[in-house]
Motif scaffolding. Sequence first.
Motif, mmCIF file in Angstrom:
data_model
loop_
_atom_site.group_PDB
_atom_site.id
_atom_site.type_symbol
_atom_site.label_atom_id
_atom_site.label_comp_id
_atom_site.label_asym_id
_atom_site.label_seq_id
_atom_site.Cartn_x
_atom_site.Cartn_y
_atom_site.Cartn_z
ATOM 1 N N TYR B 55 0.808 -1.224 0.000
ATOM 2 C CA TYR B 55 0.000 0.000 0.000
ATOM 3 C C TYR B 55 0.835 1.264 0.000
ATOM 4 N N LYS B 56 1.996 1.226 0.648
ATOM 5 C CA LYS B 56 2.837 2.420 0.629
ATOM 6 C C LYS B 56 3.263 2.786 -0.802
ATOM 7 N N PRO B 57 3.623 1.817 -1.639
ATOM 8 C CA PRO B 57 3.918 2.185 -3.032
ATOM 9 C C PRO B 57 2.721 2.846 -3.724
ATOM 10 N N MET B 58 1.510 2.491 -3.319
ATOM 11 C CA MET B 58 0.348 3.121 -3.960
ATOM 12 C C MET B 58 0.305 4.611 -3.612
ATOM 13 N N LEU B 61 2.363 6.439 -5.900
ATOM 14 C CA LEU B 61 1.839 6.609 -7.254
ATOM 15 C C LEU B 61 1.582 8.065 -7.590
ATOM 16 N N ILE B 74 8.913 12.235 -2.569
ATOM 17 C CA ILE B 74 7.587 12.032 -3.157
ATOM 18 C C ILE B 74 6.602 13.110 -2.721
ATOM 19 N N TYR B 293 11.385 8.789 -13.744
ATOM 20 C CA TYR B 293 10.442 8.105 -12.852
ATOM 21 C C TYR B 293 8.991 8.516 -13.066
ATOM 22 N N GLY B 296 7.381 7.120 -16.175
ATOM 23 C CA GLY B 296 7.266 5.679 -15.946
ATOM 24 C C GLY B 296 6.096 5.364 -15.028
ATOM 25 N N ALA B 297 5.976 6.161 -13.959
ATOM 26 C CA ALA B 297 4.884 5.934 -13.008
ATOM 27 C C ALA B 297 3.539 6.203 -13.669
ATOM 28 N N LEU B 301 0.636 3.569 -14.064
ATOM 29 C CA LEU B 301 -0.698 3.789 -13.499
ATOM 30 C C LEU B 301 -1.762 3.556 -14.563
#
Lengths: 290, 327
Positions: B55-58, B61, B74, B293, B296-297, B301
């Motif tokens: 969830y932290k990577p979300m 996003l 971030i 990045y 890419g993100a 997504l």
Amino acid sequence: MKRSFSEKLSSIFIATILILLSIVCLYPFVYVFSASFSSGNAVITGEVLLFPKDITLDSYKSILAKEGLWQAYGNTVFYTVAGTAFSILLTICGAYPLSKSRLVGRTFVAFFIAFTLWFGAGLIPTYLNFKELGLLDTRTSIIVGFAVSAFLVILLRTFFQSIPDSLEESAKMDGANDLQILRHIYLPLSKPALVTVGLIYAVGKWNSYFWAMVLLNDESKIPLQVLLKKMIVEMSLNEELTGSMNAANAMSQETFIYATIIVSILPIVLVYPFLQKYFVKGTMIGGIKE
Amino acid sequence: MQLNSPLSEVKETSAQANRSEFALKLQAVKTIVWRDKYLYFMLIPFILWYLIFAYKPMYGLQIAFKDYSLFKGITESPWVGFENFERFFRSEYFIRNLVNTFMINFWGLIFAFPAPIILALLLNEVKNVMFKKTVQTITYLPHFISVVIIAGIVTNFLAPTNGIVNIIIEKFGGEKINFLAMPEFFRTIYIGSMQIWKDVGYSAIIYLAAIAGINPALYEAAKMDGANRWKQMWHITLPGMLPTIMILLILNLGSFLEVGYESIILLYQPATYETADVINTYVYRAGLQGGNYEVGAAAGLFNSVVSLILVVLANRLSKKMTNVGLW
């Protein structure tokens, strides 16, 4: 019972297809095996088709001499053993509580896990997460970072649920708590399921390369698969650059790679009878493929 | 005032009653939670793991909508709206990679998806147990081999100068072909090796399980009616497998955009990008290798959202047509 001519014909037809398929599945292994024991020259001139030619152990001797390879092998063993142990522990921590229908909030936790099956953050946020956690280029990232498979949590939970509640109830009467019940009743009864889950984790870890390649820079930490990938890419690059390549180089490289492949799939082939038995079981329990 | 007082009294008592009811409920929940304290205790590390690694990577996003800078991190990087998405949609890669993703999946659905179904049907017709077991043992084996090794074997077999395939072609008087550098061969090589060769046997297991679950009385009845093997397969075995087929089809559609980028990376090269490059391989090159990045993100997504929509749609369609669904 008498079988009609057309039934016999279709049996022969089916058997032929299945035999051909088996040959196609098996041949690459036979070829790689034979080539790894042959001289480089015999391999690149195409004399090796099925059996080894000019049998030699040269490729295996050069593997023995290559230090980085043994280090990578050791790393893979470590990542597989430590990673699988950690994964099983966490999976039990999730699967056991979730197998109890009396647990308040169970549906929410189940959704919390299932959601990750349908929506993922993707490569970049995952990578940046490791970076923020300070786990880049660490062994911890490989062991901890990819520990849980939601599919296997569901599989183990389903198995726990199939164990009759009466066992738990009578243990409760005797004053056992949940941890004791898990340890003394559920885990011993779940051995086949635990072996299945463990083997699926272990094979996944043994074979994985992508995140190890992305997260690890230090040559001394990379697993075997990443090293193999480097060797293979290097070889095809060489071949591309030189066109018809330098023969001596080609010979040693090609058979060397074949020997490395044999050494790296050896543990899998050795435990294959177990793998086959337990993976089939896992597919049946889970009902759904990975 | 006189009139009001009894009413307010009533209100007060009902509020009191409510409060005590709530207190009782709270008490009840507390006892239940306390009863299961060890179970909750076990869940803590598990949920923590999911929070940190899934969830932290979300949360991360959000850089898809930001001008990400490594120094600011971030949260602190400035918002830029849909700029990263626009850059991705306008780039030459978007259409090409979307088409490639679609084509690889399409041919996968046509050839790789039915292959294990056919294999299961064929195995089901085999009466000799030894033969059946042997075929199964051999065809499951490639599933356990890593994609790196499969790519290595493919690369070596198809090598332009001394790969075994080209040596055989030359022996028969043909011209040597550099298969892996030719865009027109990529999909065949990828689907053939990474999808069919690797998984045809293993994926057949689940279909064999479905076949084993079919009521034998159905076959008896069909035989009475004079149905031959072919007709039994068509009218009993296949319909019996349909729920399983549908579920796997939905799962397959759900991973439509995910295509095996990990294995594509191992087989493609700049010369074959025009047919081999998919969205996730672009994310890998632009983001992880090129350090871009945020684009890419954004591309990632896009991938995840479209995948989610596809699963939901496929599930709904399947429920409507066959009454089978994942939820």
